[in-house]
Motif scaffolding. Sequence first.
Motif, PDB file in Angstrom:
ATOM      1  N   SER A 120       0.840  -1.197   0.000  1.00  0.00           N
ATOM      2  CA  SER A 120       0.000   0.000   0.000  1.00  0.00           C
ATOM      3  C   SER A 120       0.875   1.246   0.000  1.00  0.00           C
ATOM      4  O   SER A 120       2.041   1.217   0.406  1.00  0.00           O
ATOM      5  N   GLU A 121       0.317   2.360  -0.451  1.00  0.00           N
ATOM      6  CA  GLU A 121       1.093   3.597  -0.572  1.00  0.00           C
ATOM      7  C   GLU A 121       1.663   4.038   0.766  1.00  0.00           C
ATOM      8  O   GLU A 121       2.825   4.456   0.855  1.00  0.00           O
ATOM      9  N   ASP A 122       0.865   3.936   1.829  1.00  0.00           N
ATOM     10  CA  ASP A 122       1.342   4.365   3.153  1.00  0.00           C
ATOM     11  C   ASP A 122       2.521   3.524   3.609  1.00  0.00           C
ATOM     12  O   ASP A 122       3.487   4.045   4.186  1.00  0.00           O
ATOM     13  N   VAL A 123       2.462   2.219   3.371  1.00  0.00           N
ATOM     14  CA  VAL A 123       3.551   1.338   3.804  1.00  0.00           C
ATOM     15  C   VAL A 123       4.788   1.562   2.942  1.00  0.00           C
ATOM     16  O   VAL A 123       5.921   1.540   3.446  1.00  0.00           O
ATOM     17  N   ARG A 124       4.612   1.806   1.641  1.00  0.00           N
ATOM     18  CA  ARG A 124       5.763   2.131   0.789  1.00  0.00           C
ATOM     19  C   ARG A 124       6.452   3.405   1.289  1.00  0.00           C
ATOM     20  O   ARG A 124       7.683   3.484   1.328  1.00  0.00           O
ATOM     21  N   GLU A 125       5.660   4.389   1.664  1.00  0.00           N
ATOM     22  CA  GLU A 125       6.230   5.629   2.164  1.00  0.00           C
ATOM     23  C   GLU A 125       6.983   5.400   3.471  1.00  0.00           C
ATOM     24  O   GLU A 125       8.036   6.015   3.712  1.00  0.00           O
ATOM     25  N   TYR A 126       6.471   4.511   4.315  1.00  0.00           N
ATOM     26  CA  TYR A 126       7.174   4.197   5.555  1.00  0.00           C
ATOM     27  C   TYR A 126       8.552   3.614   5.270  1.00  0.00           C
ATOM     28  O   TYR A 126       9.558   4.035   5.851  1.00  0.00           O
ATOM     29  N   PHE A 127       8.613   2.647   4.348  1.00  0.00           N
ATOM     30  CA  PHE A 127       9.903   2.028   4.035  1.00  0.00           C
ATOM     31  C   PHE A 127      10.861   3.024   3.386  1.00  0.00           C
ATOM     32  O   PHE A 127      12.076   2.962   3.610  1.00  0.00           O
ATOM     33  N   ALA A 128      10.332   3.961   2.594  1.00  0.00           N
ATOM     34  CA  ALA A 128      11.189   5.000   2.003  1.00  0.00           C
ATOM     35  C   ALA A 128      11.749   5.911   3.092  1.00  0.00           C
ATOM     36  O   ALA A 128      12.930   6.278   3.067  1.00  0.00           O
ATOM     37  N   LEU A 129      10.903   6.291   4.058  1.00  0.00           N
ATOM     38  CA  LEU A 129      11.374   7.090   5.193  1.00  0.00           C
ATOM     39  C   LEU A 129      12.442   6.337   5.979  1.00  0.00           C
ATOM     40  O   LEU A 129      13.453   6.921   6.408  1.00  0.00           O
ATOM     41  N   GLU A 130      12.215   5.056   6.175  1.00  0.00           N
ATOM     42  CA  GLU A 130      13.172   4.233   6.913  1.00  0.00           C
ATOM     43  C   GLU A 130      14.517   4.188   6.196  1.00  0.00           C
ATOM     44  O   GLU A 130      15.583   4.227   6.828  1.00  0.00           O
ATOM     45  N   ALA A 131      14.492   4.101   4.846  1.00  0.00           N
ATOM     46  CA  ALA A 131      15.732   4.095   4.072  1.00  0.00           C
ATOM     47  C   ALA A 131      16.474   5.419   4.241  1.00  0.00           C
ATOM     48  O   ALA A 131      17.706   5.439   4.362  1.00  0.00           O
ATOM     49  N   THR A 132      15.735   6.531   4.256  1.00  0.00           N
ATOM     50  CA  THR A 132      16.362   7.843   4.451  1.00  0.00           C
ATOM     51  C   THR A 132      16.974   7.946   5.840  1.00  0.00           C
ATOM     52  O   THR A 132      18.115   8.411   6.002  1.00  0.00           O
ATOM     53  N   GLU A 133      16.217   7.532   6.848  1.00  0.00           N
ATOM     54  CA  GLU A 133      16.723   7.580   8.226  1.00  0.00           C
ATOM     55  C   GLU A 133      17.952   6.705   8.397  1.00  0.00           C
ATOM     56  O   GLU A 133      18.925   7.080   9.056  1.00  0.00           O
ATOM     57  N   SER A 134      17.938   5.515   7.784  1.00  0.00           N
ATOM     58  CA  SER A 134      19.073   4.601   7.881  1.00  0.00           C
ATOM     59  C   SER A 134      20.317   5.202   7.235  1.00  0.00           C
ATOM     60  O   SER A 134      21.428   5.086   7.762  1.00  0.00           O
ATOM     61  N   ALA A 135      20.138   5.871   6.090  1.00  0.00           N
ATOM     62  CA  ALA A 135      21.266   6.492   5.407  1.00  0.00           C
ATOM     63  C   ALA A 135      21.875   7.600   6.257  1.00  0.00           C
ATOM     64  O   ALA A 135      23.105   7.690   6.403  1.00  0.00           O
ATOM     65  N   LEU A 136      21.028   8.443   6.845  1.00  0.00           N
ATOM     66  CA  LEU A 136      21.535   9.542   7.680  1.00  0.00           C
ATOM     67  C   LEU A 136      22.157   9.020   8.972  1.00  0.00           C
ATOM     68  O   LEU A 136      23.132   9.591   9.472  1.00  0.00           O
ATOM     69  N   SER A 137      21.605   7.949   9.523  1.00  0.00           N
ATOM     70  CA  SER A 137      22.130   7.394  10.781  1.00  0.00           C
ATOM     71  C   SER A 137      23.511   6.772  10.601  1.00  0.00           C
ATOM     72  O   SER A 137      24.209   6.514  11.581  1.00  0.00           O
ATOM     73  N   SER A 138      23.903   6.537   9.355  1.00  0.00           N
ATOM     74  CA  SER A 138      25.235   5.974   9.103  1.00  0.00           C
ATOM     75  C   SER A 138      26.337   7.001   9.324  1.00  0.00           C
ATOM     76  O   SER A 138      27.511   6.659   9.353  1.00  0.00           O
ATOM     77  N   ARG A 139      25.949   8.273   9.493  1.00  0.00           N
ATOM     78  CA  ARG A 139      26.919   9.350   9.733  1.00  0.00           C
ATOM     79  C   ARG A 139      26.803   9.849  11.165  1.00  0.00           C
ATOM     80  O   ARG A 139      25.749   9.743  11.806  1.00  0.00           O
ATOM     81  N   ASP A 140      27.880  10.413  11.672  1.00  0.00           N
ATOM     82  CA  ASP A 140      27.834  11.041  12.989  1.00  0.00           C
ATOM     83  C   ASP A 140      26.947  12.273  12.910  1.00  0.00           C
ATOM     84  O   ASP A 140      27.072  13.085  11.979  1.00  0.00           O
ATOM     85  N   GLU A 141      26.068  12.459  13.912  1.00  0.00           N
ATOM     86  CA  GLU A 141      25.105  13.548  13.853  1.00  0.00           C
ATOM     87  C   GLU A 141      25.776  14.915  13.812  1.00  0.00           C
ATOM     88  O   GLU A 141      25.268  15.850  13.177  1.00  0.00           O
ATOM     89  N   GLU A 142      26.934  15.044  14.472  1.00  0.00           N
ATOM     90  CA  GLU A 142      27.599  16.344  14.484  1.00  0.00           C
ATOM     91  C   GLU A 142      28.129  16.741  13.111  1.00  0.00           C
ATOM     92  O   GLU A 142      28.433  17.913  12.873  1.00  0.00           O
ATOM     93  N   ASN A 143      28.223  15.765  12.189  1.00  0.00           N
ATOM     94  CA  ASN A 143      28.698  16.076  10.843  1.00  0.00           C
ATOM     95  C   ASN A 143      27.566  16.423   9.879  1.00  0.00           C
ATOM     96  O   ASN A 143      27.820  16.778   8.724  1.00  0.00           O
ATOM     97  N   LEU A 144      26.307  16.302  10.325  1.00  0.00           N
ATOM     98  CA  LEU A 144      25.168  16.652   9.497  1.00  0.00           C
ATOM     99  C   LEU A 144      24.955  18.159   9.486  1.00  0.00           C
ATOM    100  O   LEU A 144      25.257  18.848  10.469  1.00  0.00           O
ATOM    101  N   ARG A 145      24.410  18.653   8.399  1.00  0.00           N
ATOM    102  CA  ARG A 145      24.168  20.092   8.294  1.00  0.00           C
ATOM    103  C   ARG A 145      23.169  20.557   9.351  1.00  0.00           C
ATOM    104  O   ARG A 145      23.312  21.631   9.938  1.00  0.00           O
ATOM    105  N   ASP A 146      22.136  19.761   9.582  1.00  0.00           N
ATOM    106  CA  ASP A 146      21.094  20.142  10.538  1.00  0.00           C
ATOM    107  C   ASP A 146      20.617  18.880  11.237  1.00  0.00           C
ATOM    108  O   ASP A 146      19.731  18.173  10.758  1.00  0.00           O
TER     109      ASP A 146
END
Length: 578
Positions: free
Chosen positions: A134-160
């Motif tokens: 379903s569209e809602d579940v696809r969007e959840y997995f896309a959000l999870e992929a984004t969060e996983s990618a950002l979590s691979s970096r140290d937070e202090e190195n992120l722009r915001d």
Amino acid sequence: MATELSAESDTQRSTPTVLVVDDDQDLADTCRYWLEGEGYRVRTAYGGEDALDVVDEEQVDLVLLDRRMPRLSGDEVLDELRERGHDCPVAMMTAVAPDTDIVDMPFDEYLVKPVAEEDVLDAAEELLARDSFSEDVREYFALEATESALSSRDEENLRDAGVLGDLRDELSEAYEDHEAEIERREQQLDRLVHVNRVIRSIDRTLVEASTRETIESEVCEALVRTESYCAAWIAEYNDHSRGIQTRSTAGGLTDNVDADPDGQLQECVAEAVESGKPQVVSSIAESHGEAVFEDTVEASETAAVVVPLAYREKSYGALLVYTVESHVFTDHELSVFVDLGDHIGNGINAVEQRKLLLADTIAELEFRHADTADPFVALSRDTGGTFTLRGVASTDEVGLTCFVEVEDADADEVLERAADHDAVDHVRLVTEGGESLFELSVTSAAIETLSDVGATVNTFRVEDGEGRIVAEVAPDADLKAIVAAVQSAFQEISVLSKREVERSVQSTEAFKQGLSDKLTDRQQTALETAYAAGYYEWPRDSTAEEVAEAMDIAAPTLHEHLRAGERKLLDAFVDETN
């Protein structure tokens, strides 16, 4: 508990098309090689403009997209894809370290280079499966992929870093809104990726396996190495009694695994083998569970899929795989199990064929064949010609392509009658003369049936509508099953003899000497010179003119020597392998 048999899909999924977009041509071509090896249809584009042209021209099911490209970046390509209404899954595959600017990008997965083969294949399999959610579940997995990618970096190195916190809150809210469905889909994705990894590991096993037992054992063990499946076993099926017998097991099963108090397994295996389609048991009968499961498995909470194992028309039984929870097998998951069954069947057949090639003793079956449902018998009767099989060019899922020599018949009449026969898909006159050579693709013929069940046709000759077929099989093959398969397809066919034959083995030195005796000195010199000069490499290291100059002969003369030598070399090879 009642047993429900079902299969959600009667057809295998169509071949997905994957578009790989990267200005690094070597990487794009490598990904193409990986994906094509798993059966995908792959297009490559070495720039953003080319990628947009491809998706506008044809249906694309998945895009692997590099971010950093000249002229039109991957980010711009992604935005343009969505602007044009292309909603296929997109995986960013890039060396660009993820930052908070990716939060608003409409991708489905983010892979950081360098990527391994398994990374690419797992992503492709998962994204294609997600596309049915379903569209809602696809969007959840896309959000999870984004969060996983950002979590691979140290937070202090992120722009915001605050953006990552907001993203996590949004992810948690989406999970709470659709928790049950998300958990179910996560389990399905875990199983799906695992089965595909099993298939890839089995492919490696098939290269090395020397016995059918090795393949079957590895399959069962590989399936239960994860929590996705609690048990697996392979059942041999007797099509006369419709009975089943254990061949290999793994997981929480007792020694009494083929006990079948209610007959549900026999019914399910029979349906899978006879229909060639996977069967799902949505709930396991309690009586069956008590008989075959160890105490660690709760039968009432177990579901199973039964997968037929076959190579063309030859059955190798069925694979039964149990899950630790009741669930509905999706169409995509079932299609992956169908692929697994095909891989196992192909692997077992390959092992048996290798065994046949290496055996010192073989079994030989001779048939009398006069059934005009067979196109060769019908053509011989109708034209008065003698048909002799000269070789098989190829086989596919719908028939057999072979070369047949015809004597004492008008070539045009053979062409006309062959084209009209229901079992002939294609016919071509290769050479015409006293002995004309025809290429025929047949969808139903005795030699095709024998090939389907793993036999090798040694000789086939039909004269005045009556033929003789001699076929070779491994000494431990099921001769009754082979004969039954042929006689069920053709009424007017009978066995003339069954015998064991000692295969003559020619030494390497004898083969070399025999070949040397056939070649003239100039032919052998031409072959050896051309080989040493790289003439047979592609692209060629040396041209024919260069090889001819090295031998101080004219190029046309070289071609004559090479053609004659190659013909004698092939004759020697075919004689040795027949």
